[in-house]
Enzyme design. Structure first.
Site, short mmCIF file in Angstrom:
data_model
loop_
_atom_site.label_atom_id
_atom_site.label_comp_id
_atom_site.label_asym_id
_atom_site.label_seq_id
_atom_site.Cartn_x
_atom_site.Cartn_y
_atom_site.Cartn_z
N CYS A 71 60.28 8.36 7.71
CA CYS A 71 61.26 7.34 8.14
C CYS A 71 62.28 7.85 9.16
O CYS A 71 61.94 8.13 10.30
CB CYS A 71 61.95 6.74 6.91
SG CYS A 71 62.54 5.04 7.21
N LYS B 4 62.05 15.19 2.66
CA LYS B 4 62.67 14.49 3.80
C LYS B 4 63.97 15.17 4.20
O LYS B 4 64.83 15.44 3.37
CB LYS B 4 62.93 13.04 3.41
CG LYS B 4 63.53 12.18 4.52
CD LYS B 4 63.75 10.75 3.99
CE LYS B 4 64.30 9.81 5.03
NZ LYS B 4 64.55 8.46 4.43
N GLU C 191 56.89 5.10 2.13
CA GLU C 191 58.06 5.69 1.48
C GLU C 191 58.59 4.69 0.44
O GLU C 191 58.58 3.48 0.69
CB GLU C 191 59.16 5.93 2.54
CG GLU C 191 60.44 6.54 2.01
CD GLU C 191 61.56 6.55 3.06
OE1 GLU C 191 61.55 5.72 3.98
OE2 GLU C 191 62.45 7.41 2.95
#
Ligand code: NAG
Ligand code: NAG
Ligand code: NAG
Ligand code: NAG
Length: 510
Positions: free
Chosen positions: A208, A175, A76
């Protein structure tokens, strides 16, 4: 006739070319950061910076392909870094179409406007015959016909993209659980559950901070039955329980999937820790606070990872009586959560500590009880509220930072006490428990521990290094829905937390 033919040819293709195992690569990338992230730059300057990072990623892709890798995952923020605002990230963004358009950017350039970054990633995949997973930024124009359209007239998303070995865009994931401070990006209206099928298994993708929440991470495994997760991340290590390699390998084991985690390499911000994790054990991992270099990891994995996870996490713990030692309980905090602890005073023993609904049992034997090192058994059952709100149930054996028990739960990186054995269990009210074992100097312990079907995390041999922590990290997702109502309130005052908290998990921007 035609239909029959198609059906047969498809099943032949699957039979002939499906693979029992495959070679995975992850690249921990030392990202080249822009000099200025809060002053707008031109599209040309943004591209120049991104191309410098892509030059490094290209080297890793070529090297991985030469070693036979079928897929490579990159981190990322690995192409432009972090710490932007909405306006300054804009020159780095491209319009990323829905993969259903069937597009090979390397061949059909400019079909969706000027998209040099997607073109380059697609060519890397095509030229090297390898799946490439990367994280870039998507922009989507909107207008007054959409009441939620931001005032600058566009949505901006933190986005993972996947190109297959023909260079085709096969997955795009926006995300969902943005980390605090990621104000340059929008949250998609609904969590996107993104999978892609290959001849080496079904893949799911998330990014993440998503790993701490139910959607889409748990749904991908539970409802969409993926074999392998690809996980671009920019993860800042937080001990004792949220160091990258420690937690990501535990998630793979707890969920029963392969997990390919590619982290940024930036020791200055405690970003390091990538790995290739199978459900039974890590296959390769990297943790390096000393050098500034990136690192390519390669390992073989089974295509079908799914050993169904058949663990009853409360069975053993609720079947035994509490051990009594007469030791005094005390409170101390680990990453802002107040645990109830018991000090381990003997070289061997059986201990129980409880908090609210959760009782944790530990049996252990040390090689030697060192007077200058304190260990404790802790329980936490409640809402974690620092840098995100989520319900936890945690049983942990950990080394205290100093012999002063007030430091139990503080980050500590080294230990010298060796254990002969341990067995940890708890009366969990959730089936989502992630088993962590972290040794001195942030080493994992592949093959040295297991989880039994009745919910015990136990050593199968004496751990190869001194123990920092042995933990059952439980997530009580069911309770999170109770938070939804108050979430909007909290979102209005994020600045309060930003000022005081210096520890953090995912990529941040202040
Ligand atoms: C940042 O500035 C320095 C000095 O002007 C320059 O050498 C370097 O290449 C710049 N870095 C980037 C990423 O633009
Ligand atoms: C508003 O956006 C929608 C979809 O993005 C588009 O179809 C429409 O033409 C736009 N309207 C105007 C007035 O720009
Ligand atoms: C797990 O074990 C406990 C205690 O033995 C039992 O009460 C419970 O029903 C079991 N849970 C499941 C899902 O089998
Ligand atoms: C701990 O419990 C185990 C099994 O219940 C027993 O065999 C062992 O002797 C106990 N150890 C201590 C130090 O009490």
């Amino acid at each position: 006739m035609w239909l029959v033919y198609v059906a047969i040819s498809v099943s032949c293709v699957l039979k002939v070319s499906s693979l029992d195992n495959f070679i995975a690569a992850v690249y921990e990338h030392a990202v080249i950061l822009p000099n200025a992230t809060l002053i707008p730059v031109s599209r040309e300057e943004a591209l120049a910076l991104m191309n410098r990072n892509l030059d490094l990623l290209e080297k890793a892709v070529v090297l991985a392909a030469k070693q036979g890798a079928h897929i490579i995952v990159t981190p990322e923020d690995g192409i432009y870094g972090w710490n932007f605002n909405r306006e300054t990230i804009y020159p780095y963004l491209e319009d990323i179409p829905d993969p259903r358009v069937n597009w090979i950017p390397c061949i059909n350039t400019n079909r969706f406007g000027y998209t040099p970054v997607q073109e380059r990633l697609s060519c890397l995949a095509l030229d090297n015959s390898i799946y490439v997973v990367a994280n870039i930024g998507d922009k989507k124009p909107c207008n007054a016909s959409d009441p939620q359209c931001p005032s600058d007239g566009r949505y901006q998303y933190n986005t993972d993209v996947v190109f297959d070995s023909q260079g085709k865009l096969v997955a795009r994931y926006h995300k969902h659980n943005l980390f605090m401070g990621e104000n340059q990006f929008n949250v998609p209206k609904k969590p996107e559950v993104v999978t892609f099928d290959t001849i080496f298994g079904r893949f799911g993708i998330f990014t993440c901070f998503d790993i701490l929440f139910h959607d889409p991470a748990v749904s991908l495994v539970k409802d969409f039955h993926v074999d392998t997760i690809v996980f671009p991340t920019a993860w800042m290590n937080v001990l004792p329980h949220l160091s990258a390699i420690e937690f990501h390998s535990a998630w793979a084991m707890g969920m029963g999937v392969n997990f390919l985690a590619a982290n940024i390499h930036y020791p200055h911000k405690r970003m390091t820790g990538s790995g290739i994790y199978a459900p039974d054990s890590p296959r390769a991992f990297h943790y390096d606070m000393k050098t500034k270099e990136g690192k390519l990891l390669i390992s073989r994995l089974d295509s079908s990872s799914r050993h169904p996870v058949m663990v009853n996490w409360t069975s053993y713990a609720s079947s035994i009586k509490a051990f009594s030692t007469g030791n005094q309980e005390f409170k101390s905090t680990a990453f802002f959560d107040e645990f109830t602890f018991l000090e381990l005073t003997g070289v061997t023993g059986n201990y129980t500590v409880c908090q609210k609904e959760l009782c944790c049992h530990l049996s252990y034997k040390m090689s030697e009880k060192k007077p200058d090192e304190a260990y404790a058994l802790g329980a936490f059952d409640g809402l974690h509220t620092a840098e995100g709100s989520y319900y936890l149930q945690v049983c942990t054996l950990l080394k205290c930072k100093t012999p002063n028990l007030g430091t139990c739960g503080d980050a500590v990186e080294t230990a010298s006490t060796r254990f002969e054995m341990f067995s940890l269990s708890g009366t969990f009210g959730t089936q989502y428990v992630f088993p962590e074992v972290l040794l001195s100097d942030s080493q994992l312990a592949p093959g040295e521990f297991q989880v039994s079907s009745d919910g015990r995390l136990f050593s199968v041999k004496p751990p190869s290094g001194p123990v920092l922590t042995v933990t059952l990290f439980g997530r009580v997702y069911e309770k999170d829905s109770m938070l939804k109502a108050s979430a909007d309130l909290r979102a209005q005052a994020p600045g309060v937390m930003l000022g005081v908290i210096a520890l953090t998990v995912c990529s941040f921007s202040w």
